[in-house]
Design a protein around this motif. Structure first.
Motif, PDB file in Angstrom:
ATOM      1  N   ILE A 110       0.841  -1.183   0.000  1.00  0.00           N
ATOM      2  CA  ILE A 110       0.000   0.000   0.000  1.00  0.00           C
ATOM      3  C   ILE A 110       0.884   1.243   0.000  1.00  0.00           C
ATOM      4  O   ILE A 110       1.714   1.428   0.889  1.00  0.00           O
ATOM      5  CB  ILE A 110      -0.941   0.011   1.222  1.00  0.00           C
ATOM      6  CG1 ILE A 110      -1.825  -1.247   1.224  1.00  0.00           C
ATOM      7  CG2 ILE A 110      -1.782   1.273   1.232  1.00  0.00           C
ATOM      8  CD1 ILE A 110      -2.691  -1.400  -0.004  1.00  0.00           C
ATOM      9  N   THR A 111       0.706   2.092  -1.017  1.00  0.00           N
ATOM     10  CA  THR A 111       1.504   3.309  -1.135  1.00  0.00           C
ATOM     11  C   THR A 111       0.726   4.567  -0.773  1.00  0.00           C
ATOM     12  O   THR A 111       1.317   5.638  -0.644  1.00  0.00           O
ATOM     13  CB  THR A 111       2.049   3.457  -2.558  1.00  0.00           C
ATOM     14  OG1 THR A 111       0.958   3.627  -3.474  1.00  0.00           O
ATOM     15  CG2 THR A 111       2.855   2.231  -2.966  1.00  0.00           C
ATOM     16  N   ALA A 112      -0.593   4.469  -0.625  1.00  0.00           N
ATOM     17  CA  ALA A 112      -1.404   5.638  -0.302  1.00  0.00           C
ATOM     18  C   ALA A 112      -0.933   6.276   0.992  1.00  0.00           C
ATOM     19  O   ALA A 112      -0.602   5.580   1.957  1.00  0.00           O
ATOM     20  CB  ALA A 112      -2.878   5.240  -0.190  1.00  0.00           C
ATOM     21  N   PHE A 113      -0.905   7.595   1.019  1.00  0.00           N
ATOM     22  CA  PHE A 113      -0.449   8.367   2.174  1.00  0.00           C
ATOM     23  C   PHE A 113       0.982   8.006   2.568  1.00  0.00           C
ATOM     24  O   PHE A 113       1.346   8.085   3.737  1.00  0.00           O
ATOM     25  CB  PHE A 113      -1.394   8.188   3.369  1.00  0.00           C
ATOM     26  CG  PHE A 113      -2.806   8.614   3.099  1.00  0.00           C
ATOM     27  CD1 PHE A 113      -3.125   9.959   2.978  1.00  0.00           C
ATOM     28  CD2 PHE A 113      -3.818   7.676   2.947  1.00  0.00           C
ATOM     29  CE1 PHE A 113      -4.432  10.356   2.714  1.00  0.00           C
ATOM     30  CE2 PHE A 113      -5.127   8.063   2.687  1.00  0.00           C
ATOM     31  CZ  PHE A 113      -5.435   9.410   2.566  1.00  0.00           C
TER      32      PHE A 113
ATOM     33  N   TYR B  41      -4.311   8.669 -10.064  1.00  0.00           N
ATOM     34  CA  TYR B  41      -2.900   8.747 -10.435  1.00  0.00           C
ATOM     35  C   TYR B  41      -2.504   7.446 -11.129  1.00  0.00           C
ATOM     36  O   TYR B  41      -3.025   6.372 -10.803  1.00  0.00           O
ATOM     37  CB  TYR B  41      -2.002   8.939  -9.208  1.00  0.00           C
ATOM     38  CG  TYR B  41      -2.173  10.251  -8.487  1.00  0.00           C
ATOM     39  CD1 TYR B  41      -1.281  11.302  -8.683  1.00  0.00           C
ATOM     40  CD2 TYR B  41      -3.222  10.446  -7.600  1.00  0.00           C
ATOM     41  CE1 TYR B  41      -1.428  12.502  -8.023  1.00  0.00           C
ATOM     42  CE2 TYR B  41      -3.386  11.648  -6.937  1.00  0.00           C
ATOM     43  CZ  TYR B  41      -2.483  12.673  -7.150  1.00  0.00           C
ATOM     44  OH  TYR B  41      -2.634  13.860  -6.483  1.00  0.00           O
ATOM     45  N   TRP B  42      -1.568   7.574 -12.059  1.00  0.00           N
ATOM     46  CA  TRP B  42      -0.992   6.406 -12.746  1.00  0.00           C
ATOM     47  C   TRP B  42       0.524   6.519 -12.651  1.00  0.00           C
ATOM     48  O   TRP B  42       1.123   7.448 -13.185  1.00  0.00           O
ATOM     49  CB  TRP B  42      -1.449   6.372 -14.202  1.00  0.00           C
ATOM     50  CG  TRP B  42      -0.936   5.232 -15.020  1.00  0.00           C
ATOM     51  CD1 TRP B  42      -1.066   3.894 -14.740  1.00  0.00           C
ATOM     52  CD2 TRP B  42      -0.229   5.298 -16.264  1.00  0.00           C
ATOM     53  NE1 TRP B  42      -0.478   3.136 -15.723  1.00  0.00           N
ATOM     54  CE2 TRP B  42       0.037   3.966 -16.672  1.00  0.00           C
ATOM     55  CE3 TRP B  42       0.194   6.339 -17.073  1.00  0.00           C
ATOM     56  CZ2 TRP B  42       0.714   3.667 -17.855  1.00  0.00           C
ATOM     57  CZ3 TRP B  42       0.871   6.046 -18.260  1.00  0.00           C
ATOM     58  CH2 TRP B  42       1.133   4.726 -18.639  1.00  0.00           C
TER      59      TRP B  42
ATOM     60  N   GLU C  55      -4.999   0.848  -6.098  1.00  0.00           N
ATOM     61  CA  GLU C  55      -5.385   1.098  -4.707  1.00  0.00           C
ATOM     62  C   GLU C  55      -6.591   2.034  -4.685  1.00  0.00           C
ATOM     63  O   GLU C  55      -6.638   3.010  -5.424  1.00  0.00           O
ATOM     64  CB  GLU C  55      -4.238   1.736  -3.934  1.00  0.00           C
ATOM     65  CG  GLU C  55      -2.978   0.889  -3.860  1.00  0.00           C
ATOM     66  CD  GLU C  55      -1.840   1.627  -3.174  1.00  0.00           C
ATOM     67  OE1 GLU C  55      -2.082   2.275  -2.142  1.00  0.00           O
ATOM     68  OE2 GLU C  55      -0.709   1.571  -3.689  1.00  0.00           O
ATOM     69  N   ILE C  56      -7.548   1.735  -3.824  1.00  0.00           N
ATOM     70  CA  ILE C  56      -8.769   2.523  -3.718  1.00  0.00           C
ATOM     71  C   ILE C  56      -8.905   3.021  -2.280  1.00  0.00           C
ATOM     72  O   ILE C  56      -8.984   2.225  -1.342  1.00  0.00           O
ATOM     73  CB  ILE C  56     -10.008   1.712  -4.119  1.00  0.00           C
ATOM     74  CG1 ILE C  56      -9.861   1.197  -5.558  1.00  0.00           C
ATOM     75  CG2 ILE C  56     -11.271   2.547  -3.973  1.00  0.00           C
ATOM     76  CD1 ILE C  56     -10.994   0.299  -6.007  1.00  0.00           C
ATOM     77  N   VAL C  57      -8.920   4.344  -2.123  1.00  0.00           N
ATOM     78  CA  VAL C  57      -9.135   4.980  -0.820  1.00  0.00           C
ATOM     79  C   VAL C  57     -10.522   5.605  -0.849  1.00  0.00           C
ATOM     80  O   VAL C  57     -10.844   6.382  -1.751  1.00  0.00           O
ATOM     81  CB  VAL C  57      -8.068   6.050  -0.532  1.00  0.00           C
ATOM     82  CG1 VAL C  57      -8.352   6.745   0.793  1.00  0.00           C
ATOM     83  CG2 VAL C  57      -6.684   5.424  -0.514  1.00  0.00           C
ATOM     84  N   LYS C  58     -11.342   5.292   0.139  1.00  0.00           N
ATOM     85  CA  LYS C  58     -12.712   5.793   0.192  1.00  0.00           C
ATOM     86  C   LYS C  58     -12.802   6.986   1.141  1.00  0.00           C
ATOM     87  O   LYS C  58     -12.281   6.952   2.241  1.00  0.00           O
ATOM     88  CB  LYS C  58     -13.654   4.672   0.638  1.00  0.00           C
ATOM     89  CG  LYS C  58     -13.747   3.531  -0.363  1.00  0.00           C
ATOM     90  CD  LYS C  58     -14.577   2.364   0.140  1.00  0.00           C
ATOM     91  CE  LYS C  58     -13.806   1.471   1.073  1.00  0.00           C
ATOM     92  NZ  LYS C  58     -14.528   0.217   1.423  1.00  0.00           N
TER      93      LYS C  58
ATOM     94  N   GLY D 160     -14.429  12.788  -2.703  1.00  0.00           N
ATOM     95  CA  GLY D 160     -14.962  11.469  -3.040  1.00  0.00           C
ATOM     96  C   GLY D 160     -14.049  10.311  -2.727  1.00  0.00           C
ATOM     97  O   GLY D 160     -14.449   9.334  -2.093  1.00  0.00           O
ATOM     98  N   GLY D 161     -12.792  10.377  -3.144  1.00  0.00           N
ATOM     99  CA  GLY D 161     -11.907   9.240  -2.938  1.00  0.00           C
ATOM    100  C   GLY D 161     -10.666   9.363  -3.796  1.00  0.00           C
ATOM    101  O   GLY D 161     -10.404  10.398  -4.430  1.00  0.00           O
ATOM    102  N   LEU D 162      -9.899   8.279  -3.845  1.00  0.00           N
ATOM    103  CA  LEU D 162      -8.584   8.278  -4.470  1.00  0.00           C
ATOM    104  C   LEU D 162      -8.331   6.930  -5.132  1.00  0.00           C
ATOM    105  O   LEU D 162      -8.617   5.879  -4.548  1.00  0.00           O
ATOM    106  CB  LEU D 162      -7.515   8.557  -3.408  1.00  0.00           C
ATOM    107  CG  LEU D 162      -6.052   8.412  -3.792  1.00  0.00           C
ATOM    108  CD1 LEU D 162      -5.639   9.531  -4.741  1.00  0.00           C
ATOM    109  CD2 LEU D 162      -5.176   8.434  -2.541  1.00  0.00           C
ATOM    110  N   LEU D 163      -7.772   6.950  -6.356  1.00  0.00           N
ATOM    111  CA  LEU D 163      -7.320   5.743  -7.048  1.00  0.00           C
ATOM    112  C   LEU D 163      -5.849   5.917  -7.394  1.00  0.00           C
ATOM    113  O   LEU D 163      -5.463   6.903  -8.021  1.00  0.00           O
ATOM    114  CB  LEU D 163      -8.104   5.506  -8.341  1.00  0.00           C
ATOM    115  CG  LEU D 163      -9.622   5.343  -8.257  1.00  0.00           C
ATOM    116  CD1 LEU D 163     -10.196   5.084  -9.646  1.00  0.00           C
ATOM    117  CD2 LEU D 163     -10.005   4.215  -7.319  1.00  0.00           C
ATOM    118  N   LEU D 164      -5.029   4.936  -6.987  1.00  0.00           N
ATOM    119  CA  LEU D 164      -3.611   4.916  -7.325  1.00  0.00           C
ATOM    120  C   LEU D 164      -3.350   3.691  -8.186  1.00  0.00           C
ATOM    121  O   LEU D 164      -3.450   2.557  -7.713  1.00  0.00           O
ATOM    122  CB  LEU D 164      -2.743   4.870  -6.063  1.00  0.00           C
ATOM    123  CG  LEU D 164      -2.905   6.041  -5.082  1.00  0.00           C
ATOM    124  CD1 LEU D 164      -2.016   5.826  -3.859  1.00  0.00           C
ATOM    125  CD2 LEU D 164      -2.591   7.363  -5.747  1.00  0.00           C
ATOM    126  N   MET D 165      -2.999   3.908  -9.460  1.00  0.00           N
ATOM    127  CA  MET D 165      -2.779   2.821 -10.403  1.00  0.00           C
ATOM    128  C   MET D 165      -1.278   2.603 -10.580  1.00  0.00           C
ATOM    129  O   MET D 165      -0.510   3.556 -10.747  1.00  0.00           O
ATOM    130  CB  MET D 165      -3.427   3.147 -11.743  1.00  0.00           C
ATOM    131  CG  MET D 165      -4.895   3.510 -11.648  1.00  0.00           C
ATOM    132  SD  MET D 165      -5.628   3.947 -13.252  1.00  0.00           S
ATOM    133  CE  MET D 165      -5.585   2.362 -14.080  1.00  0.00           C
TER     134      MET D 165
END
Length: 689
Positions: free
Chosen positions: A36-39, A108-109, A135-138, A150-155
């Motif tokens: 997991i790379t989010a945050f 993000y990609w 990765e999907i952040v709600k 709304g949220g975040l997508l990290l591809m």
């Protein structure tokens, strides 16, 4: 409904107790490892939140035309398809302001922003082989990723393992479906490249819903030294897809496959040749540099270009959208006695110079110009975050960002030339998260976060052509409490979260008498929900069975307007349209040692209100799909042959409803029972030393 959600893990537990001939292998090894790379977490499990992932393992179970089924298997996430190629992504009600396209979700990609400066994301430019994981952040992620509630997508294109290979896949199916995917993974671990190509075409289920898309990508990662790594990413997509338009209930009931007929002095979708012609180009580099073992930096620069031509039954719109930007973040780690501290600081800047022309539509060709607008949209954010791991398995995350957005319109088609603009500033968008690992099995967490989202270009310049800089930015605060649980030697995983989200100045879509979109601020909305996921994986010590994987998810949503009045009409207390109160998903996979496998997918969505007054609704529906295949490795050659079916129950349902549509044109029918078959060939170990 809540009781129904809670039965999912109980069912999985009973299944486990009845299973026979299981060995003691850690079944987590069957799952693709994801970091997991989010945050800036950069670890196997995020702290203080739930981050869900879609990867090639759990997404490869359908015809690879879209990610609709994969996204809808995640609690709190709903991907909709108004017509083939036209997608919305709804994370906890975030598509409230999206009559079409993906808005209020940051994407993000490979660390490059895909969401343009104007707040729109062309998610349909991607193909199945452009990513290894998502990765999907709600909920609000603005403390580090700028504007958005709304949220975040990290591809990500690369995963943690690397093996050179080339592969080709062909899929054909109902309604003229033809899919081709080709991928080459070349090089060694320190210097490797992925080159991909994808072609998709279909005649469509409905009249006037055919489409074709070609996609190519190049991603190369070079480890220059122990301190430096450089990643270059290039994506090109060219597509067209016809748009059949919304139907009334009577039309939808009589013939769901028909396109919008002529009505109210407006031509039919076929006569207007309603189609979207779309070209996208995205290129960027990401440079990572380690100053020391404790201090590092990641900086990305990118440029993008989009060209859209869209004849509709109302007009002909042409958009040219070049943009550029960059993002940088510094990360510092240090130990303080028995605690671990990480500090992150950085910024992101995006700038877009867009032009939108709207003309009269003359049988699919542009006629006299109605409006011609140059648009400059600038946005930047500064963020900072601290993570500390304390004795007793406590962790605390605190972060905040400040954002500024400036938009200017120049209407070239008016005389004198009209200039109009607006600057949106916000206070701090903070996030505070707390997590306690009780033991190896139980973890609890709580968080509070605030998001800020100014209107997008599509909202400031809607289909009516009225420049709407009077719209206010929406902001919201999310409170969340949850827990994670593992058992059975890591074979069983479950998590649950409850949230309360208060959204102020909510942006919602409206339709005028010509069915053109426009937007208003809708007072406030209160969104309460419970989300539950449970996964079970086991391997067998058997000459026949290899493993079984079961994944389940459920979401209960109580989303209502708080104080919302439109003229003399009071919508306060009404349910938010477009969001089912209950969704359930169940995936079950079985693999044998002889190479045969079986995937099954079930999805349920409850009734969905289609207007703010809650006077119209779409019925609940049940979707069932399956795939049977044979996969075998012959030395370095892997062959996979399969056949499958979607919507086996032949349900009549509308997957992408037009909310608040004039004249009751809410319904966009999805495909009935349909079939597909495919074959893929992969050769591993190319250039492997």
């Amino acid at each position: 409904m809540k009781k129904l959600l809670l039965t999912i893990p109980v069912t999985l537990l009973s299944l486990y107790c009845s299973a026979q001939q299981k060995n003691n292998t850690d079944s987590a090894a069957l799952l693709q490892e994801v970091v997991i790379t989010a945050f800036e977490q950069n670890k196997a499990a995020a702290s203080g939140t739930l981050v869900k992932t879609v990867n090639n393992n759990n997404a490869d179970r359908n015809n690879k035309t879209s990610l609709v089924n994969s996204f809808n298997s995640i609690a709190g996430v709903r991907m909709e398809e108004r017509s083939p190629g036209s997608y919305r992504i709804n994370i906890r009600g975030s598509s409230l302001r999206s009559p079409f396209g993906v808005r209020n979700v940051k994407v993000y990609w490979n660390n490059i922003p895909v969401t343009d400066p104007g707040g729109n994301t062309y998610f349909n430019q991607f193909a199945f082989n452009n990513f290894s994981s998502i990765e999907i952040v709600k909920g609000p992620a603005g403390s580090m990723y700028g504007a958005g509630t709304g949220g975040l997508l990290l591809m990500h294109s690369f995963d943690n393992s690397w093996q050179p290979a080339v592969s080709a896949e062909y899929i054909t199916g109902s309604y003229g479906l033809q899919n081709i995917l080709a991928t080459a993974k070349l090089g060694a671990y320190n210097n490797h490249t992925i080159i991909s190509y994808a072609h998709n075409q279909s005649n469509g289920y409905r009249d006037n819903s055919a489409g074709t898309k070609d996609n190519a990508s190049f991603v190369s990662q070079l480890k220059i030294s122990d301190q430096q790594q450089l990643t270059a990413s290039v994506l090109y997509s060219n597509q067209y897809y016809q748009t059949p338009g919304g139907l009334t209930l009577a039309e939808y009931t009589a013939n769901p496959r028909q396109a919008r007929p002529a009505a109210g002095g407006l031509p039919s979708a076929a006569t207007a040749k309603a189609t979207i012609y779309q070209t996208n180009f995205l290129a960027g580099i990401d440079h990572q540099y380690k100053f020391s073992g404790a201090f590092k930096n990641s900086t990305s620069l990118y440029g993008s270009f989009a060209q859209i031509k869209n004849p509709t039954f109302r007009n002909y719109e042409r958009r040219i959208e070049p943009s550029f930007g960059g993002r940088t973040s510094f990360v510092y780690n240090t130990d303080i006695n028995s605690s671990r501290l990480q500090v992150v600081a950085g910024s992101e800047l995006q700038e877009g110079f867009f032009n939108t022309q709207v003309s009269k539509n003359n049988n699919g060709n542009p006629d006299s110009v109605q409006t011609n607008d140059d648009i400059r949209y600038s946005t930047y954010s500064f963020f900072m975050q601290g993570d500390i791991s304390l004795p007793g398995d406590w962790s605390i995350t605190a972060g905040a960002s400040i954002n500024k957005t400036k938009v200017g319109f120049t209407r070239l088609s008016s005389y004198p030339v009209l200039q109009q603009g607006r600057t949106y500033k916000n206070e701090l968008s903070p996030r505070l998260a707390l997590q306690k690992e009780i033991n190896e099995q139980y973890t609890v967490f709580a968080s509070v976060s605030k998001g800020f989202s100014p209107p997008t270009i599509a909202e400031l310049l809607p289909s009516t052509g009225v420049i709407s800089t009077f719209l206010e930015a929406e902001d919201g605060t999310n409170y969340e409490l949850g827990g994670k649980f593992t058992a059975m030697k890591n074979k069983f995983h479950a998590d649950i979260s409850g949230f309360y989200f208060k959204l102020n100045n909510a942006l919602v879509s409206r339709k005028d008498n010509n069915n053109a979109d426009y937007f208003v601020n809708a007072g406030n909305a209160v969104q309460k929900g419970v989300e539950l996921s449970a996964d079970y994986t086991t391997a067998f010590n058997s000459s026949f069975l290899d493993n079984i994987m079961i994944r389940s998810a459920g979401a209960w949503n109580d989303f209502k307007y708080g104080d919302f009045k439109k003229g003399s009409t009071d919508f306060s207390g009404k349910y938010l349209p477009g969001v089912p109160k209950l969704t359930l998903s169940l995936l079950a996979d079985l693999r044998t040692r002889k190479g045969f496998y079986f995937n099954s997918t079930y999805y349920y969505a409850a009734k969905i209100f289609l207007d703010d007054a809650n006077t119209a609704s779409a019925k609940a529906y049940h979707l069932l799909g399956c795939r049977l295949g044979y996969k075998q490795a012959i030395k370095k050659l892997v062959v996979n042959i399969y056949a499958g079916a979607d919507n086996l129950l032949d349900q009549r349902y509308s997957l992408g409803n037009d909310i608040n549509a004039t004249g009751g044109r809410y319904y966009n029918a999805a495909a009935g029972r349909n079939f597909y078959t495919g074959i893929s060939i992969q050769l591993k170990g190319i250039h492997e030393k």
